[in-house]
Design a protein around this motif. Structure first.
Motif, mmCIF file in Angstrom:
data_model
loop_
_atom_site.group_PDB
_atom_site.id
_atom_site.type_symbol
_atom_site.label_atom_id
_atom_site.label_comp_id
_atom_site.label_asym_id
_atom_site.label_seq_id
_atom_site.Cartn_x
_atom_site.Cartn_y
_atom_site.Cartn_z
ATOM 1 N N ASP A 1 -11.724 39.345 -44.971
ATOM 2 C CA ASP A 1 -12.621 38.282 -44.541
ATOM 3 C C ASP A 1 -12.892 38.345 -43.040
ATOM 4 O O ASP A 1 -14.022 38.104 -42.584
ATOM 5 C CB ASP A 1 -12.029 36.914 -44.907
ATOM 6 N N PHE A 2 -11.869 38.674 -42.265
ATOM 7 C CA PHE A 2 -12.053 38.794 -40.818
ATOM 8 C C PHE A 2 -13.015 39.933 -40.490
ATOM 9 O O PHE A 2 -13.935 39.770 -39.683
ATOM 10 C CB PHE A 2 -10.701 39.025 -40.137
ATOM 11 N N LEU A 3 -12.809 41.078 -41.103
ATOM 12 C CA LEU A 3 -13.650 42.242 -40.812
ATOM 13 C C LEU A 3 -15.091 42.042 -41.254
ATOM 14 O O LEU A 3 -16.017 42.579 -40.649
ATOM 15 C CB LEU A 3 -13.063 43.493 -41.471
ATOM 16 N N ALA A 4 -15.282 41.272 -42.312
ATOM 17 C CA ALA A 4 -16.642 41.015 -42.795
ATOM 18 C C ALA A 4 -17.450 40.209 -41.783
ATOM 19 O O ALA A 4 -18.685 40.322 -41.723
ATOM 20 C CB ALA A 4 -16.585 40.278 -44.131
ATOM 21 N N LYS A 5 -16.759 39.421 -40.957
ATOM 22 C CA LYS A 5 -17.437 38.585 -39.962
ATOM 23 C C LYS A 5 -17.410 39.193 -38.560
ATOM 24 O O LYS A 5 -18.098 38.705 -37.659
ATOM 25 C CB LYS A 5 -16.789 37.196 -39.939
ATOM 26 N N ALA A 6 -16.622 40.223 -38.364
ATOM 27 C CA ALA A 6 -16.493 40.831 -37.043
ATOM 28 C C ALA A 6 -17.763 41.591 -36.663
ATOM 29 O O ALA A 6 -18.574 41.951 -37.524
ATOM 30 C CB ALA A 6 -15.291 41.772 -37.026
ATOM 31 N N ASP A 7 -17.906 41.846 -35.379
ATOM 32 C CA ASP A 7 -19.064 42.602 -34.898
ATOM 33 C C ASP A 7 -19.111 43.971 -35.561
ATOM 34 O O ASP A 7 -18.090 44.662 -35.689
ATOM 35 C CB ASP A 7 -18.971 42.811 -33.382
ATOM 36 N N ARG A 8 -20.324 44.371 -35.972
ATOM 37 C CA ARG A 8 -20.535 45.700 -36.530
ATOM 38 C C ARG A 8 -21.820 46.269 -35.942
ATOM 39 O O ARG A 8 -22.731 45.525 -35.551
ATOM 40 C CB ARG A 8 -20.630 45.667 -38.063
ATOM 41 N N PHE A 9 -21.877 47.577 -35.923
ATOM 42 C CA PHE A 9 -22.998 48.276 -35.287
ATOM 43 C C PHE A 9 -23.483 49.346 -36.249
ATOM 44 O O PHE A 9 -22.870 50.401 -36.366
ATOM 45 C CB PHE A 9 -22.551 48.871 -33.950
ATOM 46 N N HIS A 10 -24.554 49.014 -36.976
ATOM 47 C CA HIS A 10 -25.019 49.859 -38.073
ATOM 48 C C HIS A 10 -23.850 50.149 -39.026
ATOM 49 O O HIS A 10 -23.642 51.270 -39.468
ATOM 50 C CB HIS A 10 -25.662 51.143 -37.550
ATOM 51 N N LYS B 1 -14.384 44.242 -28.157
ATOM 52 C CA LYS B 1 -13.678 44.327 -26.892
ATOM 53 C C LYS B 1 -13.988 45.715 -26.352
ATOM 54 O O LYS B 1 -13.505 46.719 -26.882
ATOM 55 C CB LYS B 1 -12.174 44.159 -27.108
ATOM 56 N N PRO B 2 -14.831 45.837 -25.329
ATOM 57 C CA PRO B 2 -15.243 47.165 -24.872
ATOM 58 C C PRO B 2 -14.054 48.063 -24.536
ATOM 59 O O PRO B 2 -13.116 47.643 -23.854
ATOM 60 C CB PRO B 2 -16.090 46.861 -23.632
ATOM 61 N N PHE B 3 -14.122 49.284 -25.021
ATOM 62 C CA PHE B 3 -13.114 50.287 -24.690
ATOM 63 C C PHE B 3 -13.451 50.959 -23.369
ATOM 64 O O PHE B 3 -12.593 51.550 -22.721
ATOM 65 C CB PHE B 3 -13.037 51.323 -25.811
ATOM 66 N N GLY B 4 -14.708 50.849 -22.996
ATOM 67 C CA GLY B 4 -15.213 51.355 -21.730
ATOM 68 C C GLY B 4 -16.588 50.761 -21.535
ATOM 69 O O GLY B 4 -17.144 50.138 -22.447
ATOM 70 N N THR B 5 -17.172 50.943 -20.364
ATOM 71 C CA THR B 5 -18.465 50.328 -20.063
ATOM 72 C C THR B 5 -19.509 50.650 -21.124
ATOM 73 O O THR B 5 -20.196 49.761 -21.627
ATOM 74 C CB THR B 5 -18.970 50.787 -18.684
ATOM 75 N N LYS B 6 -19.636 51.921 -21.469
ATOM 76 C CA LYS B 6 -20.630 52.324 -22.464
ATOM 77 C C LYS B 6 -20.072 52.387 -23.874
ATOM 78 O O LYS B 6 -20.833 52.575 -24.824
ATOM 79 C CB LYS B 6 -21.220 53.683 -22.073
ATOM 80 N N ASP B 7 -18.776 52.218 -23.994
ATOM 81 C CA ASP B 7 -18.122 52.246 -25.305
ATOM 82 C C ASP B 7 -17.932 50.813 -25.779
ATOM 83 O O ASP B 7 -16.814 50.316 -25.923
ATOM 84 C CB ASP B 7 -16.786 52.982 -25.187
ATOM 85 N N ASN B 8 -19.042 50.153 -26.037
ATOM 86 C CA ASN B 8 -19.008 48.736 -26.417
ATOM 87 C C ASN B 8 -19.759 48.490 -27.721
ATOM 88 O O ASN B 8 -20.253 47.393 -27.965
ATOM 89 C CB ASN B 8 -19.610 47.878 -25.298
ATOM 90 N N GLY B 9 -19.847 49.530 -28.550
ATOM 91 C CA GLY B 9 -20.548 49.403 -29.820
ATOM 92 C C GLY B 9 -19.758 50.047 -30.937
ATOM 93 O O GLY B 9 -18.530 49.935 -30.998
ATOM 94 N N GLY B 10 -20.457 50.744 -31.814
ATOM 95 C CA GLY B 10 -19.804 51.349 -32.962
ATOM 96 C C GLY B 10 -19.002 52.586 -32.590
ATOM 97 O O GLY B 10 -19.454 53.416 -31.806
ATOM 98 N N ASP B 11 -17.817 52.686 -33.159
ATOM 99 C CA ASP B 11 -16.967 53.868 -32.992
ATOM 100 C C ASP B 11 -16.762 54.453 -34.387
ATOM 101 O O ASP B 11 -16.012 53.911 -35.196
ATOM 102 C CB ASP B 11 -15.633 53.469 -32.365
#
Length: 456
Positions: free
Chosen positions: A118-127, A142-152
């Motif tokens: 349930d938590f993951l279903a509501k968490a931020d997702r990027f495509h 939570k950004p891992f770096g300045t440009k690393d703030n989206g999908g991993d």
């Protein structure tokens, strides 16, 4: 998860429960007063204690794995509630192992798994992909770096390996179990792997809503990212073309090498580590669910690949006693590390980057490949160095016994593979669940893999 991987060449630095049962009452004790356990008892003690990282010390709001756990309670600012995506994937597998072994009841385990879904279903997702780090309180990136703030995508693939394993374990259960299995099925099918090709024949690690593809990190082998391609090919909703695997990951065949070390073929080119192979987590992360036994494609026999890398790591350590290593004290992998000033950092330890730091996860998580050599390390640490190396979530993350230094901390990405690979060594449970998933078999077939063990 503290990301090292191919980026380890930069060598970036970052600055409770009772002990497991000690066995039979009449068991012998060594000269240090530590109960001498047989191999099965010892493995169970380590597995059960390490499981606590993901049960007793999980991030409380989300139920997911904390990036790190410091028993002393001292964390970097705003760090105690950071959830690690990849480590949480390993954590899901540890929960299945813990439920199956009765470390927790199935009812308790199911409740935790439901909460996580349930938590993951509501968490931020990027495509469809999750970020490297997630705020466990809010579900926001939570950004891992300045440009690393989206999908991993790589961290997401470790997480999805856990999703599929959970689904397979629960899908034939009672009504409540089937309902939780359906949640994990929906989560994994929502990942848009195709998006992460950026319309090329390769997968990319990152995408950011602010910086798009500026991280520009194509996944080319060999490192820990094999599982990302297998899952992308297995997706029933957003699959990739096999060309991405063969032209991107395998570099149109250039992934293969004839290099050997200690008369052991490396088989594939280890990125940035051509002589000895990379840190040992490369033999773990993709293979917590992916069973390398009898697994082959036109580039490698994956059992030989991992066994050879592990044995090369072992032989290097045995040949370098000056750093304190020996046949029962070996194993180099990414973990916490000892900085020159004595402070605690992080480093990708391996033969070509030897800092004199031994990472217990290296040998323990390699038990499927080197059972005798791995058991020697476990027994040595438990029986002869338990006072220094053992805490409330298993063996501490990093050691330099010759320098009387121990990082009395834990990382999800190190503790998780220990529990999972011990289980795979004992019963093969997580391997069987993942490998028998219909989509995984289809994806492996699509990429040209064969496995006599699973009829692929």
């Amino acid at each position: 998860m503290i990301r090292i991987s191919v980026l380890f060449l930069a060598f970036t630095f970052f600055s409770c429960g009772s002990n497991a049962d000690k066995g039979k009452e009449n068991a012998e004790e060594n000269t240090s007063g530590v109960t001498v356990l047989n191999d099965e008892e010892l493995l169970d003690a380590v597995q059960k204690q390490t499981f606590k990282y993901f049960w007793d010390y999980a991030e409380p709001n989300s139920g997911l794995a904390r990036e790190r756990y410091h028993p002393d309670g001292v964390y970097p600012e705003n760090d105690a509630n950071i959830v690690t995506t990849g480590g949480s994937g390993f954590g899901l597998m540890t929960l299945i192992a813990g439920i199956d072994r009765g470390y927790v009841s199935k009812e308790e385990g199911l409740k935790r798994l439901d909460k996580i879904a349930d938590f993951l279903a509501k968490a931020d997702r990027f495509h469809g992909a999750w970020s490297h780090w997630i705020d466990g309180n809010t579900g926001k990136v939570k950004p891992f770096g300045t440009k690393d703030n989206g999908g991993d995508l790589v961290e997401t693939s470790f997480l999805v390996s856990g999703f599929i394993t959970v689904r397979e374990y629960l899908k034939t259960g009672n009504e409540n179990e089937k309902a939780v299995a359906a949640k994990y099925d929906a989560l994994w099918k929502g990942v848009d792997w195709q998006w992460y090709t950026n319309n090329k024949n390769v997968l990319y690690w990152h995408w950011s809503p602010n910086y798009a593809w500026q991280m520009n990190f194509p996944l080319e082998g060999y490192n820990e990212c094999l599982i990302t391609y297998i899952l992308a090919a297995s997706s029933p909703t957003h699959t990739i073309d096999a060309k991405a695997y063969h032209e991107g990951w395998a570099r149109s065949g250039d992934i293969v090498t004839s290099n050997t070390k200690y008369d052991l073929p490396l088989i594939l080119k280890h990125n940035g580590a051509a002589e000895f192979g990379g840190p040992l987590f490369w033999a773990h992360y993709s293979y917590v669910g992916l069973d390398p036994n009898q697994l082959t494609d036109k580039y490698a026999n994956y059992w030989d690949l991992n066994v050879n890398q592990t044995k090369i790591n072992y032989k290097y350590c045995v040949e370098n006693p000056k750093n304190g290593y020996s046949a029962d004290y070996w194993g180099l992998s990414a973990s916490y590390s000892r900085n020159p000033d004595g402070s605690i950092g992080y480093n990708a330890h391996m033969p070509s980057n030897d800092q004199g730091v031994m990472s217990p996860t290296a040998a323990i998580s390699s038990i499927v490949y080197t059972p005798k050599e791995s058991m020697a390390v476990i027994r040595n640490l438990y029986q002869n160095h338990k006072a220094e190396t053992w805490g409330n979530a298993g063996f501490y993350d990093a050691l330099s016994l010759q320098n009387k230094w121990v990082a009395k901390r834990y990382l999800a990405i190190d503790q998780g593979p220990e529990v999972v690979m011990i289980e795979n060594y004992r019963t093969g449970l997580l391997w069987k669940l993942f490998m028998n998933a219909p989509e995984v078999k289809q994806g492996l077939t699509k990429l040209g893999f064969k496995s006599g063990k699973y009829g692929i």
